[in-house]
Design a protein around this motif. Structure first.
Motif, mmCIF file in Angstrom:
data_model
loop_
_atom_site.group_PDB
_atom_site.id
_atom_site.type_symbol
_atom_site.label_atom_id
_atom_site.label_comp_id
_atom_site.label_asym_id
_atom_site.label_seq_id
_atom_site.Cartn_x
_atom_site.Cartn_y
_atom_site.Cartn_z
ATOM 1 N N ILE A 225 0.863 -1.179 -0.108
ATOM 2 C CA ILE A 225 0.071 -0.020 -0.033
ATOM 3 C C ILE A 225 0.971 1.406 0.036
ATOM 4 O O ILE A 225 0.644 2.275 -0.735
ATOM 5 N N LEU B 88 -4.340 4.972 4.588
ATOM 6 C CA LEU B 88 -4.423 3.293 4.822
ATOM 7 C C LEU B 88 -2.665 2.940 5.138
ATOM 8 O O LEU B 88 -2.887 2.175 6.273
ATOM 9 N N ILE C 218 -2.593 4.051 9.043
ATOM 10 C CA ILE C 218 -3.373 3.185 9.863
ATOM 11 C C ILE C 218 -2.830 1.677 10.149
ATOM 12 O O ILE C 218 -2.641 1.178 11.131
ATOM 13 N N THR C 219 -2.518 1.056 8.989
ATOM 14 C CA THR C 219 -2.064 -0.496 9.007
ATOM 15 C C THR C 219 -0.489 -0.101 9.683
ATOM 16 O O THR C 219 -0.259 -1.084 10.270
ATOM 17 N N MET D 219 -9.698 1.788 -8.775
ATOM 18 C CA MET D 219 -10.315 3.007 -8.090
ATOM 19 C C MET D 219 -9.993 4.328 -8.969
ATOM 20 O O MET D 219 -10.903 5.012 -8.969
ATOM 21 N N VAL E 87 -9.525 -2.787 8.247
ATOM 22 C CA VAL E 87 -9.321 -1.431 8.146
ATOM 23 C C VAL E 87 -9.228 -1.220 6.547
ATOM 24 O O VAL E 87 -9.924 -0.219 6.111
ATOM 25 N N VAL E 88 -8.200 -1.939 5.752
ATOM 26 C CA VAL E 88 -8.227 -2.004 4.306
ATOM 27 C C VAL E 88 -9.753 -2.121 3.739
ATOM 28 O O VAL E 88 -10.103 -1.330 2.919
ATOM 29 N N PHE F 149 -11.945 0.731 4.341
ATOM 30 C CA PHE F 149 -11.816 1.834 3.309
ATOM 31 C C PHE F 149 -12.304 1.756 2.040
ATOM 32 O O PHE F 149 -12.821 2.799 1.453
ATOM 33 N N VAL F 150 -11.944 0.503 1.583
ATOM 34 C CA VAL F 150 -12.466 0.138 0.018
ATOM 35 C C VAL F 150 -14.135 0.314 0.224
ATOM 36 O O VAL F 150 -14.565 0.973 -0.794
ATOM 37 N N TRP G 177 -15.169 3.851 0.276
ATOM 38 C CA TRP G 177 -14.950 4.525 -0.924
ATOM 39 C C TRP G 177 -16.075 4.006 -1.940
ATOM 40 O O TRP G 177 -16.731 4.902 -2.573
#
Lengths: 227, 213, 51
Positions: free
Chosen positions: A48, A91, A94-95, A204, C14-15, C18-19, C22
């Protein structure tokens, strides 16, 4: 981006890669002898972060095109890439915080240079949006945003260097995440995970870009129809 | 080339003369930096040591620079003169260079007061620390003048400017603090030079895009 | 679940979250776009009947 691969195809690839990545991470790659299960965070955290760099770089590249050719098209692309980069940056933070908690027992450590760098970049790119939304839409905004995006790619290596230097006098104790060498399947899982994240980011990016373009077209249509 | 240098000198002179006449910025900056130092004395706990004081000096300098930069384009804005200036000047980067020189002059004047005050009130400064201050001032003015021009293009410029400049000034703070407290200041001084060079070239090349319609 | 497993689950969660967020934002945007195109189509239809 040349549309040789269509968005639906890309989405399917993304789903397949993500499934493969999760399988590899949790069922194929062995557990790290040193860190145990919490090392599994690494397979998503690092890709990421790398993808966020790619997106910031893409944003700056498109920004350069804005300055060269003055086109609304590149402005939207640059903006979308930076927006995605900021999401991936958040992200990463956070990770990274969760990983720090899992392996060192604290939510944040200033001795992890990568995390600190991401914090700086995150702040920098958040200001990008503040700046962008404070200026009226038009060629001036396109160019100001583009210049700011270019400052971003200059700031990344400079901040990286600065944070390396700062760690010498602020906190001499060094934690390191470089565990023992990754075994073959661990490295394989990492590569698949990275590919999955990059393709996810591309999907995305494309979806958001399509939305923003549709928005722009709608605005044009509305003007043409006299509303 | 003399035309370019002439433009820079004339524009920077205009800013300095304007300041001498109106005294809008410099007295405020001086008062601000001294007040900040006094506040810091009370913010530092007893026995916090010199290193903490050096750190706070850098906070004071960055905020003083921001204070001055916020007013950098005010004369042009108040008289809506920037567009005319952009049209009249052959090479727009001359406007940026002149503004940077003027901002640097103001910041330098504030530092001429702030550094001795710091040395008297807190801790002594050696040559490397002063060199660090000089180089970091160049860097923050280089970046800040451009950021200030960007912020001036939009609404809420007073709010935007610190948001733009603070992340960009983090490497400067690292270099400056390193030059003040490290026993090996040379690396940090070299780093500050690198920062100044990179961002000076970038700002010089991109200013035109920020101000033209 | 051990503590380590919990943190791994949290990180991946969390990932995922987030997606999902979104997707929700994009869905909201799509709904808005649909409404606006609908309005424009209505307008165009009205024009055609008028002239």
């Amino acid at each position: 981006m040349p549309a040789r691969i269509t968005l639906p195809t890309l989405s399917v690839i993304s789903v397949a890669l993500m499934a493969a990545a999760v399988t590899m991470i949790f069922f194929v790659a062995p557990e790290d002898a040193d860190q145990g299960i919490s090392q599994k965070i690494f397979y998503f955290h690092v890709p990421i972060a790398l993808t966020a760099y790619v997106l910031f770089g893409l944003g700056a590249w498109k920004a350069l095109r804005v300055l060269w050719t003055r086109g609304e098209r590149y402005d939207l692309e640059s903006y979308t890439a930076i927006h995605q980069g900021t999401i991936f940056g958040a992200l990463t933070l956070i990770t990274g915080a969760i990983w720090a908690k899992a392996s060192w027992g604290v939510w944040w450590t200033w001795s992890s240079n990568q995390l600190v760098l991401f914090l700086v970049l995150f702040l920098f790119y958040c200001a990008y949006f503040m700046l962008r939304f404070s200026v009226e839409a038009g060629p001036r905004r396109e160019r100001i945003s583009a210049v700011y995006a270019l400052f971003g790619v200059a700031l990344i290596p400079v901040s990286f260097l600065a944070i390396r230097l700062a760690s010498d006098f602020i906190h001499p104790t060094v934690f390191t995440r470089e565990g023992p060498q990754m075994t073959g399947t661990m490295f394989g899982a990492f590569c698949v995970a990275w590919a999955a994240i990059v393709v996810l980011a591309l999907v995305m990016y494309s979806v958001e870009l399509a939305g923003k373009r549709t928005d722009a077209h709608l605005r044009e249509l509305r003007e043409a129809l006299g509303r | 080339m003399s035309g370019y240098v002439g433009d820079v000198v004339a524009l920077a002179r205009k800013d300095l003369l304007l300041e001498l006449r109106a005294r809008d910025t410099l007295p405020a900056m001086l008062l601000f930096v001294v007040s900040t130092l006094v506040v810091f004395h009370f913010a530092l706990p007893q026995g916090a040591g010199d290193d903490a004081a050096y750190g706070l000096l850098w906070v004071a300098l960055v905020f003083t620079a921001l204070f001055g930069l916020a007013r950098a384009w005010v004369p042009e804005r108040e008289h809506a003169a920037l567009d005319g200036l952009v049209l009249a000047t052959g090479d727009r980067s001359a406007i940026w260079l002149a503004k940077t020189v003027a901002a640097l002059a103001f910041l330098g004047a504030a530092e001429v007061v702030a550094l001795p005050a710091f040395a008297v009130l807190f801790a002594p400064l050696d040559a490397a620390a002063v060199l660090g201050v000089v180089l970091a001032s160049v860097g923050i003015c280089v970046v800040g003048t451009l950021a200030s021009a960007m912020a001036a293009a939009g609404r809420g410029r007073e709010v935007i400017l610190p948001l733009l400049v603070l992340p960009l000034s983090i490497p400067l703070v690292v270099g400056g603090v390193g030059a003040s407290v490290s026993s090996e200041p040379r690396t940090y001084v070299a780093f500050l030079c690198l920062y100044d060079a990179v961002f000076a070239i970038l700002s010089w090349a991109s200013f035109e895009y920020v101000v033209t319609e | 679940m051990s503590a380590g497993e919990k943190y791994v689950a949290a990180a991946y969660g969390v990932v995922f979250l987030f997606v999902l967020v979104w997707v929700a934002i994009i869905a909201a945007k799509l709904a808005r776009l649909e409404r606006e195109t609908g309005e424009l189509a209505e307008l165009a239809r009205g024009r055609r009947h008028d002239g």
